[in-house]
Design a protein around this motif. Structure first.
Motif, short mmCIF file in Angstrom:
data_model
loop_
_atom_site.label_atom_id
_atom_site.label_comp_id
_atom_site.label_asym_id
_atom_site.label_seq_id
_atom_site.Cartn_x
_atom_site.Cartn_y
_atom_site.Cartn_z
N GLU A 63 7.15 -2.75 6.26
CA GLU A 63 6.08 -2.22 5.41
C GLU A 63 4.70 -2.70 5.88
OE1 GLU A 63 6.85 -2.79 1.23
OE2 GLU A 63 4.78 -2.37 0.67
N PHE A 64 4.67 -3.82 6.59
CA PHE A 64 3.38 -4.45 6.89
C PHE A 64 3.08 -4.48 8.38
CE2 PHE A 64 4.84 -6.79 2.91
CZ PHE A 64 4.24 -5.87 2.07
N TYR A 91 1.43 -1.83 9.90
CA TYR A 91 0.14 -1.13 10.10
C TYR A 91 -0.77 -1.42 8.91
CZ TYR A 91 2.54 0.97 13.99
OH TYR A 91 3.23 1.14 15.16
N ARG A 147 1.51 -6.29 -0.31
CA ARG A 147 1.61 -4.89 -0.74
C ARG A 147 0.31 -4.43 -1.40
NH1 ARG A 147 6.74 -2.50 -3.88
NH2 ARG A 147 7.57 -2.53 -1.77
N ASN A 207 -2.01 -3.88 1.45
CA ASN A 207 -1.69 -2.71 2.28
C ASN A 207 -2.08 -1.41 1.57
OD1 ASN A 207 -0.56 -1.49 4.65
ND2 ASN A 207 1.20 -0.86 3.42
N ARG A 208 -1.95 -1.39 0.26
CA ARG A 208 -2.25 -0.16 -0.48
C ARG A 208 -3.75 0.00 -0.73
NH1 ARG A 208 0.70 0.72 -5.74
NH2 ARG A 208 0.74 2.91 -5.12
N TYR A 209 -4.44 -1.11 -1.00
CA TYR A 209 -5.82 -0.99 -1.47
C TYR A 209 -6.88 -1.61 -0.57
CZ TYR A 209 -3.32 0.66 -5.52
OH TYR A 209 -2.49 1.38 -6.34
N ARG A 224 -9.82 0.88 4.58
CA ARG A 224 -9.48 1.40 5.90
C ARG A 224 -10.59 2.29 6.46
NH1 ARG A 224 -3.70 1.02 7.01
NH2 ARG A 224 -2.65 0.03 5.27
N GLU A 231 2.56 -6.72 -9.48
CA GLU A 231 3.45 -6.30 -8.40
C GLU A 231 4.59 -7.30 -8.23
OE1 GLU A 231 2.65 -3.32 -6.48
OE2 GLU A 231 4.77 -3.58 -5.99
#
Lengths: 542, 141
Positions: free
Chosen positions: A158-159, A161, A235, A238-240, A243, A270
């Motif tokens: 999951e981590f 990228y 997580r 990665n989501r927030y 980018r 989470e």
């Protein structure tokens, strides 16, 4: 030290084959450089100014003599006979050919080493206290936890990228020798009032363009929730994490923009979910790993007496030797900062010698420090004099640990394609200018970066230097008052920058003012904090 | 070279995927497309009647979809989970581990290279969404 079992070895071996396949596809033109870039970066291979640079992982800075000899072998066979130890406790080689990369990884795999995730937008090599397992002030050895983290983070699907690179440090003492709060996640092993083991969790520190000291996110994370909580932290990032702009993509920006309280709220939410997934290994897995880090068989009843009649030896002991937890033993730091040398560089012969000395005098163990030196963690005091003589004969006995010439410097424009200015010549000039008076100047952490990315930790230097490009010429800004230790702080830019000689003169004016205003026992940083920025600015600019 | 990969036994879902906004407006769609900046958790109340969720990967460096995949699988979604966009050979393995079982790459992939990549690692370190036992589980049973 941790030893691979068949599972660990199969993963590292598979990586060698995978990377050979990727290199072959790149060389056959099936992968564009743009597509190949994140793959090679995930394996520590950078395209620099003159050649490929390969960064080899030294997990939490610990290695044995067999591994150290392999690093010498690679320097000799594939590079120009030397290597460069880095602030992530790794080693990098600056003259690598792409066609050799697969063979180098295969050589490394024979001694349980790799280059996995030494770059790229993923979880990087975890760093730790170079005195782990030997220091008297630790609550426990932090390295078993670092190894658990190494395994969890290796090829985490999951981590892989993330918005940006992600660095974790783990310490186990109140004294911070790993710049823990300047990491994306900093963990301090601790015990609560009930005597249970857990962590203080700091998130959102870092250097680079926007330096920040990480705020405390969890006061006590029980050890049993270790990986679930880290998974939740990652997580949310990665989501927030941003980018849209590479300079705002580190987790420190997310934590800063939404605030530590809101980040903590999201992570805790989470975590409640992630904890149900069964991600944390059972206690038996920690015990399995922990057993590899059992105390060496230190001899009992040794004397702490040391014959210091040789004045040069005494200088080295006073400066480079640190208290060990076992009677009759000491922690010895081998300085890779000879006066006027290139900070962190070591020749293949020196690397081999350090490996041999570790085998003979330090229970076969070495550490790489984030300030680019090598540590022999378990030396009998009775052996120190012989050890020192052998180091001295090889140019490895510079007695300057934590003095001005023991500086951190990035490779700079001599090697790095990102750099704006050279770091190495400035480091050499400073080392030469102040070597004669450095004992009197005392602890002084000077750190040099050749660009805003801050690989040389200039924000965390008592004195920091940042190389910039000013209308096509190299220009150096001076920063004062940073610290990467438990009193973490960020340096402040003094004013207009200087040329290469000018920055050395400016540091001299700074240090003259320090000597004139210090009180007994005060380090430069203490004096700076007491008398303030303006006093030094006035000294520098008049 | 193949334009799509599918690791499911059921028949391919034919209904075109609608946007998340459209899906949340019209409750009878069975296929939805999630852009990389959209919150997968908005779909959690509706997983029972979804047969296809397509997750966009606008650039291979944009890793948000990996979290989306896992969140959907962790919530019990069993329908097709399709990664669409800039999907390259070396991303298929981590995507499979995050629960993706179908791929619609922008550029065709070499199926032999994909097979090599998927079969290369006989062991993994983490529990993820693909049911593989992590090394610690194999060590301790």
């Amino acid at each position: 030290m941790y030893k691979y079992d068949t599972y660990d070895q199969s993963i590292v071996d598979a990586r060698v084959e995978e990377f050979r396949d990727q290199v072959a596809r790149r060389m056959a033109g099936e992968l564009t450089e743009d597509q190949f870039k994140p793959l090679r970066l995930m394996n520590g291979l950078y395209l620099q100014l003159h050649a490929y640079m390969l960064r080899v992982a030294v997990p939490y800075g610990t290695l044995d003599s067999r591994q150290m000899h392999m690093l010498a072998h690679i320097a000799r066979k594939y590079d120009k006979g030397y290597g460069h130890f880095t602030t992530r406790q790794n080693i990098q080689y600056n003259w690598i050919e792409l066609k050799d990369a697969g063979d180098i990884l295969a050589d490394l795999a024979t001694v349980e080493m790799h280059a996995i995730q030494t770059s790229g937008n993923c979880i990087r090599n975890t760093t730790s206290d170079q005195y782990a397992g030997a220091a008297a002030d630790e609550v426990a050895d932090p390295r078993p936890w670092a190894e658990l983290l190494r395994q969890w983070s290796t090829f985490h699907p999951e981590f892989t990228y993330l918005p940006r690179k992600f660095k974790v440090a783990i310490i186990a003492s109140d004294e911070d020798r790993a710049a823990m709060r300047l990491h994306d996640i900093g963990l301090q092993l601790t015990q609560n009032e009930a005597g249970e083991t857990g962590f203080k969790v700091y998130v959102g520190g870092g250097m680079g363009r926007t330096p920040m000291v990480a705020p405390l996110i969890r006061d006590f994370l029980p050890a049993a929730d270790y990986l679930s909580y880290l998974e939740a932290c990652l997580r949310v990032y990665n989501r927030y994490g941003r980018r849209d702009n590479i300079y705002k993509a580190r987790i420190k920006i997310l934590v800063h923009e939404i605030g530590a309280d809101e980040y903590r709220r999201q992570v805790e939410e989470e975590f409640l979910h992630v904890k149900t997934l069964g991600i944390d290994p059972p206690a038996e897995e920690f015990e399995r790993i922990n057993a590899f880090f059992a105390q060496p068989a230190w001899e009992q009843g040794l004397s702490d007496e040391l014959d210091l009649s040789d004045p040069d030896f005494k200088l080295w002991v006073d400066q480079n030797v640190f208290a060990h937890k076992a009677p009759g033993y000491a922690i010895a730091t081998i300085s890779l900062k000879p006066i006027g040398g290139i900070p962190g560089d070591a020749s293949a012969d020196q690397i081999d010698l350090m490996a041999d000395l570790a085998e003979t005098y330090s229970f076969d163990e070495l550490r790489v420090t984030h300030s680019q030196n090598i540590v022999l963690p378990h030396v009998r005091k009775a052996d120190l004099y012989t050890l020192w003589q052998k180091l001295d004969a090889a140019g490895l006995a510079t007695a300057n640990l934590d003095l001005i010439s023991d500086m951190i410097a990035c490779p700079g424009l001599d090697y790095c394609s990102l750099a704006n200015a050279r770091s190495i010549p400035v480091a050499q000039k400073i080392s030469q200018r102040f070597a004669d008076r450095e004992a009197d100047l005392g602890e002084l952490k000077l750190k040099i970066s050749g660009c805003i990315n801050a690989c040389g930790h200039h924000h965390a230097g008592h004195i920091g230097i940042l190389g910039v490009d000013r209308k096509g010429t190299e220009n150096y800004q001076l920063l004062l008052g940073g610290s990467g230790a438990e009193d973490a702080s960020l340096g402040r830019i003094t004013g207009p920058g200087f040329d290469e000689d000018g920055i050395v003169d400016a540091i001299e004016r700074t240090l003259d003012r320090y000597v004139a205003t210090r009180e007994p026992g005060e380090r430069f940083l203490d004096t700076y904090r007491r008398v303030g920025f303006e006093t030094f600015k006035e000294a520098i600019y008049g | 070279m193949v334009e799509g990969l599918r690791y499911r036994d059921d028949a391919a879902h034919e209904e075109p995927a609608v946007t998340l906004d459209a899906f949340l407006d019209q409750s009878n769609a069975t296929a939805v497309r999630l852009e990389s900046d959209e919150d997968a958790r908005k779909l959690l109340p509706f997983l029972d009647r979804l047969a296809l969720i397509e997750v966009a990967f606008p650039a291979f460096r944009d890793g948000r979809g990996y979290s989306a995949g896992r969140i959907l699988r962790e919530a019990g979604y069993t329908g097709e989970l399709r990664a669409a966009g800039d999907v390259l050979v070396d991303q298929i393995l981590p995507m499979r581990r995050c629960g993706f079982d179908a791929f619609a790459p922008d550029k065709p992939l070499d199926p032999a290279a994909v097979e090599r990549a998927l079969g290369r690692y006989s062991n993994v370190y983490q529990k993820a969404a693909d049911g593989r036992a992590p090394a610690w589980k194999l060590r301790h049973g």
